[in-house]
Scaffold this active site. Structure first.
Site, PDB file in Angstrom:
ATOM      1  CE  LYS A 105      -4.415   0.531   3.800  1.00  0.00           C
ATOM      2  NZ  LYS A 105      -3.807  -0.720   3.348  1.00  0.00           N
ATOM      3  CE1 TYR A 154      -2.777   3.731   4.354  1.00  0.00           C
ATOM      4  CE2 TYR A 154      -3.753   4.529   6.398  1.00  0.00           C
ATOM      5  CZ  TYR A 154      -3.088   3.543   5.690  1.00  0.00           C
ATOM      6  OH  TYR A 154      -2.728   2.380   6.323  1.00  0.00           O
ATOM      7  CB  SER A 172      -5.696   1.763   8.517  1.00  0.00           C
ATOM      8  OG  SER A 172      -5.290   2.554   9.602  1.00  0.00           O
ATOM      9  CB  ALA A 197      -0.896   0.023   1.248  1.00  0.00           C
TER      10      ALA A 197
HETATM   11  N1  NAD Z   1       2.290   0.275  10.219  1.00  0.00           N
HETATM   12  C1  NAD Z   1       1.087   0.433  10.762  1.00  0.00           C
HETATM   13  O1  NAD Z   1       0.935   0.799  11.921  1.00  0.00           O
HETATM   14  C2  NAD Z   1      -0.152   0.115   9.954  1.00  0.00           C
HETATM   15  C3  NAD Z   1      -1.401   0.365  10.522  1.00  0.00           C
HETATM   16  C4  NAD Z   1      -2.548   0.055   9.804  1.00  0.00           C
HETATM   17  C5  NAD Z   1      -2.444  -0.519   8.544  1.00  0.00           C
HETATM   18  N2  NAD Z   1      -1.222  -0.736   8.004  1.00  0.00           N
HETATM   19  C6  NAD Z   1      -1.155  -1.346   6.678  1.00  0.00           C
HETATM   20  O2  NAD Z   1      -0.283  -2.450   6.720  1.00  0.00           O
HETATM   21  C7  NAD Z   1       0.312  -2.640   5.439  1.00  0.00           C
HETATM   22  C8  NAD Z   1       1.813  -2.742   5.564  1.00  0.00           C
HETATM   23  O3  NAD Z   1       2.312  -1.517   6.096  1.00  0.00           O
HETATM   24  P1  NAD Z   1       3.783  -1.359   6.667  1.00  0.00           P
HETATM   25  O4  NAD Z   1       3.686  -0.499   7.873  1.00  0.00           O
HETATM   26  O5  NAD Z   1       4.435  -2.678   6.743  1.00  0.00           O
HETATM   27  O6  NAD Z   1       4.426  -0.458   5.522  1.00  0.00           O
HETATM   28  P2  NAD Z   1       5.658  -0.740   4.538  1.00  0.00           P
HETATM   29  O7  NAD Z   1       5.843   0.500   3.730  1.00  0.00           O
HETATM   30  O8  NAD Z   1       6.827  -1.242   5.300  1.00  0.00           O
HETATM   31  O9  NAD Z   1       5.091  -1.891   3.619  1.00  0.00           O
HETATM   32  C9  NAD Z   1       4.388  -1.641   2.441  1.00  0.00           C
HETATM   33  C10 NAD Z   1       5.054  -2.442   1.330  1.00  0.00           C
HETATM   34  O10 NAD Z   1       4.310  -2.287   0.132  1.00  0.00           O
HETATM   35  C11 NAD Z   1       5.227  -2.084  -0.941  1.00  0.00           C
HETATM   36  N3  NAD Z   1       4.531  -1.338  -1.995  1.00  0.00           N
HETATM   37  C12 NAD Z   1       4.094  -0.056  -1.937  1.00  0.00           C
HETATM   38  N4  NAD Z   1       3.529   0.298  -3.100  1.00  0.00           N
HETATM   39  C13 NAD Z   1       3.604  -0.796  -3.910  1.00  0.00           C
HETATM   40  C14 NAD Z   1       3.201  -1.049  -5.243  1.00  0.00           C
HETATM   41  N5  NAD Z   1       2.610  -0.095  -5.975  1.00  0.00           N
HETATM   42  N6  NAD Z   1       3.428  -2.266  -5.768  1.00  0.00           N
HETATM   43  C15 NAD Z   1       4.042  -3.239  -5.039  1.00  0.00           C
HETATM   44  N7  NAD Z   1       4.453  -3.047  -3.764  1.00  0.00           N
HETATM   45  C16 NAD Z   1       4.230  -1.839  -3.201  1.00  0.00           C
HETATM   46  C17 NAD Z   1       6.379  -1.316  -0.341  1.00  0.00           C
HETATM   47  O11 NAD Z   1       7.581  -1.395  -1.080  1.00  0.00           O
HETATM   48  C18 NAD Z   1       6.493  -1.981   1.040  1.00  0.00           C
HETATM   49  O12 NAD Z   1       7.347  -3.095   0.993  1.00  0.00           O
HETATM   50  C19 NAD Z   1      -0.165  -1.468   4.575  1.00  0.00           C
HETATM   51  O13 NAD Z   1      -1.276  -1.897   3.819  1.00  0.00           O
HETATM   52  C20 NAD Z   1      -0.597  -0.436   5.595  1.00  0.00           C
HETATM   53  O14 NAD Z   1      -1.558   0.432   5.073  1.00  0.00           O
HETATM   54  C21 NAD Z   1      -0.069  -0.432   8.677  1.00  0.00           C
END
Ligand code: NAD
Length: 314
Positions: free
Chosen positions: A146, A142, A117, A75
């Site tokens: 979602k 964002y 999220s 994402a």
């Molecule tokens: N970190 C948090 O607290 C949190 C909270 C709620 C939801 N989320 C959700 O969890 C998921 C993972 O988040 P995270 O914190 O690990 O972030 P992150 O940025 O570490 O992971 C996201 C991954 O998606 C990849 N990515 C982004 N755009 C892309 C594309 N167009 N094509 C292919 N790959 C792509 C990135 O390279 C990355 O590896 C996301 O969907 C995020 O919205 C995270």
């Protein structure tokens, strides 16, 4: 099973990939490495450097690999970036999802796990903790993308009988987190304190200890992903701790884990900052038998140990 993890080079997706592999699954990762890192990729996983916006390249992966389950973590996950460029945000988060769902239908995928999220989609709630059936009021692009994605999943379930489970994460922290993502504050504080820099706390006038958040350790989030491989079809689950933590309490917990006491500076909350987020996790406990195992102190200590070992200093 053959499990496709999108975003598997990222913070949470790579931790989930490790767990699926440990359970004996075959893991295929699609990631464009925009925020993810190659070194996060488990060596046993099959990796495709593909952007989910590219329908043809994505379809080529489905053609080659016989995917049973999609666990969709990829994402655009920064709220400020979504405000700055809502078109990019929608391209990754909505068009990317639709590309995946079209492949899922065409290639007979058995289930889609979608990562939403809980920290963003409910907006500024008035009642806490927030249950899954409370009004959803997304206030950032964002959060909107979602929530739109959740609707698309319901559409594919009704139209094509494609099962899904939605996991609405609270503020996730732990090893491999990067500072500029959603809930990046834990990584920001740890990196600042390890480098002897002064941490900054954003406050509202009536909330001098900073905003209230629900911080969940990535190890617990991983367990929720394992549970929904077999359970929770057609449902959305909050994945958090149900515990309110102010930014100041978080900082003190990190300071104790590191053994430092640098006095923070305080600054006004930024536009778009939510005052409070605390998820009710009863539904996940009842349906999935899932409960967070890590309290904040233990999770933070594990995270600090990781940063020290990896020398992730700025
Ligand atoms: N970190 C948090 O607290 C949190 C909270 C709620 C939801 N989320 C959700 O969890 C998921 C993972 O988040 P995270 O914190 O690990 O972030 P992150 O940025 O570490 O992971 C996201 C991954 O998606 C990849 N990515 C982004 N755009 C892309 C594309 N167009 N094509 C292919 N790959 C792509 C990135 O390279 C990355 O590896 C996301 O969907 C995020 O919205 C995270």
């Amino acid at each position: 099973m053959n499990i496709l993890i999108t975003g598997g080079a990222g913070f949470i997706g790579s931790n989930v990939a490790d767990a699926f592999l440990a359970e004996g699954h075959r893991v295929i990762i699609v990631d464009n490495l925009s925020t993810g890192k190659r070194e996060n990729l488990p060596p046993e996983a099959i990796f495709y450097e593909v952007d989910i916006r590219d329908a043809d390249q994505l379809e080529a992966v489905f053609k080659r690999e016989s995917i049973d389950i999609i666990d969709h973590h990829a994402a655009q996950m920064s709220v400020p970036a979504s405000v700055a460029d809502p078109v990019y945000d929608a391209n990754v988060n909505v068009i990317g999802l639709l590309n995946l769902m079209q492949c899922a239908v065409k290639y007979g995928v058995k289930k889609v796990i979608f990562i939403s999220s809980g920290g963003a989609i409910y907006g500024e709630s008035e009642t806490f903790p927030i249950t899954e059936d409370m009004p959803v009021q997304p206030v950032s692009p964002y959060a909107i993308t979602k929530y739109v994605s959740e609707h698309y999943l319901r559409f594919y379930w009704h139209q094509y009988n494609l099962p899904y489970t939605i996991l609405r994460y609270a503020n996730v922290y732990g090893p491999r987190q990067i500072p500029h993502g959603e809930a990046g504050v834990v990584a920001i504080f740890i990196e600042a304190l390890l480098a002897n820099k002064t941490p900054k706390i954003f406050t509202f006038p009536d909330m001098p200890e900073g905003m209230i958040r629900d911080y969940v350790f990535v190890g617990d989030v991983v367990q929720a992903n394992l549970r929904v491989l077999q359970h929770g079809d057609g449902e959305a689950y909050n994945i958090g701790t149900g515990i309110q933590t102010t930014t100041l309490t978080l900082l003190k917990t990190i300071q104790n884990a590191i053994g430092t006491g640098i006095t923070p500076v305080f600054s006004e909350a930024r536009a778009g900052d939510l005052r409070c987020s605390q998820l009710d996790i009863t539904k996940a406990a009842q349906h999935l038998g899932w409960q967070p195992e890590y309290d904040l102190k233990t999770g933070i200590q594990k995270t600090v140990n990781y940063y020290r070992k990896e020398e992730h200093l700025p």
